[in-house]
Design a protein around this motif. Structure first.
Motif, mmCIF file in Angstrom:
data_model
loop_
_atom_site.group_PDB
_atom_site.id
_atom_site.type_symbol
_atom_site.label_atom_id
_atom_site.label_comp_id
_atom_site.label_asym_id
_atom_site.label_seq_id
_atom_site.Cartn_x
_atom_site.Cartn_y
_atom_site.Cartn_z
ATOM 1 N N VAL A 130 0.838 -1.206 0.000
ATOM 2 C CA VAL A 130 0.000 0.000 0.000
ATOM 3 C C VAL A 130 0.870 1.252 0.000
ATOM 4 O O VAL A 130 0.614 2.208 -0.751
ATOM 5 N N LEU A 146 2.094 13.776 -14.133
ATOM 6 C CA LEU A 146 0.941 14.089 -14.971
ATOM 7 C C LEU A 146 0.541 15.564 -14.888
ATOM 8 O O LEU A 146 0.030 16.125 -15.846
ATOM 9 N N LYS A 203 -4.913 16.594 -13.359
ATOM 10 C CA LYS A 203 -5.184 15.373 -14.121
ATOM 11 C C LYS A 203 -5.290 14.193 -13.177
ATOM 12 O O LYS A 203 -6.128 13.324 -13.332
ATOM 13 N N LEU A 204 -4.391 14.180 -12.206
ATOM 14 C CA LEU A 204 -4.438 13.141 -11.177
ATOM 15 C C LEU A 204 -4.283 13.813 -9.823
ATOM 16 O O LEU A 204 -3.213 14.312 -9.493
ATOM 17 N N LEU A 256 -19.914 10.534 -10.570
ATOM 18 C CA LEU A 256 -18.861 10.219 -11.534
ATOM 19 C C LEU A 256 -19.112 10.950 -12.846
ATOM 20 O O LEU A 256 -18.218 11.560 -13.423
ATOM 21 N N LEU A 257 -20.368 10.851 -13.324
ATOM 22 C CA LEU A 257 -20.697 11.438 -14.621
ATOM 23 C C LEU A 257 -20.566 12.963 -14.573
ATOM 24 O O LEU A 257 -19.975 13.574 -15.465
ATOM 25 N N GLY A 297 -18.798 14.709 -12.553
ATOM 26 C CA GLY A 297 -17.377 15.029 -12.436
ATOM 27 C C GLY A 297 -16.672 14.959 -13.771
ATOM 28 O O GLY A 297 -15.833 15.803 -14.094
ATOM 29 N N SER A 298 -17.041 13.978 -14.598
ATOM 30 C CA SER A 298 -16.357 13.843 -15.881
ATOM 31 C C SER A 298 -16.817 14.919 -16.859
ATOM 32 O O SER A 298 -16.063 15.337 -17.725
ATOM 33 N N GLY A 333 -14.893 18.156 -15.531
ATOM 34 C CA GLY A 333 -13.465 18.033 -15.272
ATOM 35 C C GLY A 333 -13.104 18.105 -13.799
ATOM 36 O O GLY A 333 -11.999 18.474 -13.450
ATOM 37 N N THR A 367 -11.855 16.364 -11.303
ATOM 38 C CA THR A 367 -11.236 15.058 -11.055
ATOM 39 C C THR A 367 -11.284 14.665 -9.593
ATOM 40 O O THR A 367 -11.447 13.496 -9.268
ATOM 41 N N ILE A 405 -14.484 13.050 -8.891
ATOM 42 C CA ILE A 405 -14.545 11.687 -9.418
ATOM 43 C C ILE A 405 -13.838 10.722 -8.480
ATOM 44 O O ILE A 405 -14.377 9.681 -8.109
ATOM 45 N N TRP A 406 -12.618 11.095 -8.092
ATOM 46 C CA TRP A 406 -11.838 10.182 -7.259
ATOM 47 C C TRP A 406 -12.498 9.955 -5.914
ATOM 48 O O TRP A 406 -12.480 8.833 -5.393
ATOM 49 N N LEU A 419 -15.271 7.633 -6.337
ATOM 50 C CA LEU A 419 -14.717 6.302 -6.566
ATOM 51 C C LEU A 419 -14.325 5.644 -5.243
ATOM 52 O O LEU A 419 -14.625 4.474 -4.989
ATOM 53 N N MET A 444 -10.591 10.735 -19.625
ATOM 54 C CA MET A 444 -9.982 12.052 -19.556
ATOM 55 C C MET A 444 -8.500 12.000 -19.919
ATOM 56 O O MET A 444 -7.973 12.907 -20.545
ATOM 57 N N PHE A 481 -18.967 7.549 -21.400
ATOM 58 C CA PHE A 481 -18.332 8.747 -20.861
ATOM 59 C C PHE A 481 -17.672 9.584 -21.935
ATOM 60 O O PHE A 481 -16.884 10.465 -21.638
#
Lengths: 286, 280
Positions: free
Chosen positions: A11, A25, A57-58, A242-243, A245-246, A249, A251, A254-255, A258, B137, B221
């Protein structure tokens, strides 16, 4: 205990890779921003910037953790911005679908074990039904059921049901057939009826199989509920988060959705595991 | 009229199956019974749609779906290539190969195995499909992002199964290899990989379904203007349900063929395993 150290190491490595990947990224965006503002960035500034962007991006792990904390603990549960609210919307559909799927799977398994015709005609189709990417039908089921006037939880639960009945059928058929010839003969020498044979022998001996299937069914059911939320136009639920968030943008959103989904899945599977342990212990099977 | 016909067909099909199932089990009956069951259902569906006058916007009849499939073959073929060949298949190959290589490494080091397996099992139970928007993305709208989703989806089931399989040799067998003075690689190639094949194929079969699901759902998506998932989601919006069903039929056939192909390969490779013998 033997597993704790290796798991923690793995982990930790994953988290480290994650931070490194976040730098890699997000660096481009940070450099572009710096260039536009005509200023130089030192290496440490760059790294810090990549870990604290608004729409990276991340996102770095701590950003996700902060977002999770903000949307679960600091928001009221009834608020539409609370992740607990969305998780509950998804979970209720999951549980309904899981219950329906388990009931359907159980009924089919009993039929398959006791009726040769069903075994031969239904079983191959049960297996074939899962080679179909059923999630692909999700949008259609939702729209059609909405058109008929069924809305709310039930359409999502139908998709969960379709995904979760399969493991239950397969596991229960195996479990109900687990008693050996010898045991079945023993029941016959006691002049047991079909019902007694089922209740006293086949059902108890199928319990380990049932719990193993229930865990898979629960995970599948959650996936079904999340995908079922996509076509409803992102109203509520983890899939909607999720949708949304996408689309925008977001992110970090989204995370965090998730991770919430992961936590819900892990919690439900662990809960079934707990029930399993208690039940099997009381039945003297573990 | 149609309703009565449907009920009659159901009764006839079921009676035929009861009669067939009562006979001695053979290859022919084992094949005929499910086929008759499937045909009966399709017929009852057709009869129900016609008898009750169900609007094609809700549920098109099988005949209408077949007509639509024949009429828009080119469009469906284009979607098929985009989603199945480019998205699902390439992702499947990359994901399974990566998982296989990782499994060999993990198996080599016991520390990694004890650490990665619980994590892998945990991840395999998660709703992985949720990473689809993130990967779309990162990798753009075209098939690369779909392949990436598929890679992540098939990776962990494949990894867990392969690692399990590599442990499936008895110490007696490994000792025998040692008495032959076989090194690590010889033991791996001649004993442990062949012994792991049933598990590996179990993972490969699981992954076929996941691959198609991943590729199709990832298209919800965002995707270029072709692909099965794109077609399904837009056609639902246009209420062109016959086209949706045509895509679903194609997806079902592709999924079954994919699964069947891997199962055939399994039979050829693991002919020695008890589960594959005795079918003569």
């Amino acid at each position: 205990m033997r597993h704790v150290l290796p798991v923690l190491t793995v982990v930790a490595v994953i988290v480290a890779i994650w931070y490194a990947a976040a730098v890699w990224l997000n660096a481009q965006w940070a450099l572009d921003m710096a260039k536009r503002q005509d200023r130089e960035m030192s290496a440490s500034e760059l790294v810090l910037d990549t870990w604290s962007q608004e729409k990276p991006k991340l996102p770095a792990p701590h950003q996700v953790a902060t977002e999770l904390w903000k949307t679960t603990v600091e928001k009221k549960v009834t608020s539409k911005r609370s992740l607990v609210y969305h998780a509950w919307v998804t979970l209720s559909a999951t549980l309904l679908g899981f219950a329906l799927g388990t009931a359907l799977g159980f009924a089919l398994a009993v039929g398959i074990v006791y009726m040769r015709v069903m075994d031969m005609s239904v079983m191959p189709w049960v297996i074939a039904s899962q080679t179909i990417p059923i999630l692909a039908i999700a949008p259609m089921i939702i729209v059609v059921l909405n058109a008929v006037g069924v809305s709310g939880l039930l359409p999502k639960a139908m998709i969960s049901m379709y995904l979760s009945f399969f493991p239950v059928v397969v596991g229960m058929v195996k479990g109900l057939r687990a008693p050996s010839r010898m045991m079945l003969d023993q029941m016959r020498t006691w002049n047991a009826t079909k019902g007694q044979e089922f209740l006293r022998l086949r059902l108890p001996s199928s319990m380990p199989y049932l719990f193993a299937s229930l865990k898979i069914a629960m995970a599948a059911s959650l996936v079904g509920a999340i995908v079922g939320e996509l076509p409803t136009g992102a109203v509520a639920g983890l899939g909607a988060r999720l949708l949304a968030g996408s689309y925008y943008g977001q992110t970090i959103q989204i995370w965090s959705a998730l991770f919430m989904a992961a936590a819900v899945a892990a919690f439900m599977v662990a809960l079934i595991g707990l029930i399993q342990r208690v039940t099997l212990k009381r039945m003297g099977m573990s | 009229m149609w309703v009565a016909l449907g009920i009659a067909a159901w009764a006839l099909g079921w009676a035929l199956n009861v009669w067939l199932a009562g006979r001695a089990r053979s290859r022919a009956t084992a094949l005929a019974v499910p086929v008759i069951f499937g045909l009966t259902i399709v017929f009852v569906w057709e009869a129900a749609v016609r008898g009750f006058g169900i609007s094609p916007v809700l549920l098109p009849a099988p005949s209408a779906i077949a007509v639509k499939m024949a009429a828009s073959g080119g469009l469906i073929w284009e979607d098929f290539v985009q989603t199945v060949i480019k998205g699902a298949l390439s992702g499947y190959v990359i994901g399974c190969a990566a998982a296989f290589a990782t499994a060999i490494v993990v198996d080599r080091f016991d520390f990694l195995r004890r650490g990665l397996l619980p994590v892998g099992n945990f991840v395999a139970a998660l709703p992985i499909i949720g990473i689809a928007p993130i990967l779309v993305m990162w990798f753009g709208f075209d098939w690369q992002s779909k392949a990436a989703v598929v890679v992540v989806m098939v990776f962990f089931p494949m990894l867990v199964n392969t690692v399990e399989g590599l442990r499936d040799t008895s110490s007696m067998q490994r000792d025998l290899m040692r008495t032959y003075a076989a090194g690590y690689w010889t033991t791996l190639l001649k004993l442990r990989l062949p012994a792991a094949m049933p598990f590996i194929f179990n993972g490969l079969k699981l992954a076929t379904t996941l691959a198609l699901i991943g590729a199709i759902v990832a298209e919800f998506f965002g995707s270029p203007i072709r692909g099965m998932g794109f077609r399904i989601s837009t056609s639902v919006g246009l209420l062109a349900l016959d086209l949706v069903w045509a895509e679903i039929v194609v997806a079902a056939i592709a999924g079954s063929a994919f699964y069947g192909g891997v199962a055939l390969l399994e039979r050829a490779v693991t002919f020695w395993h008890p589960s594959q013998r005795g079918h003569g």
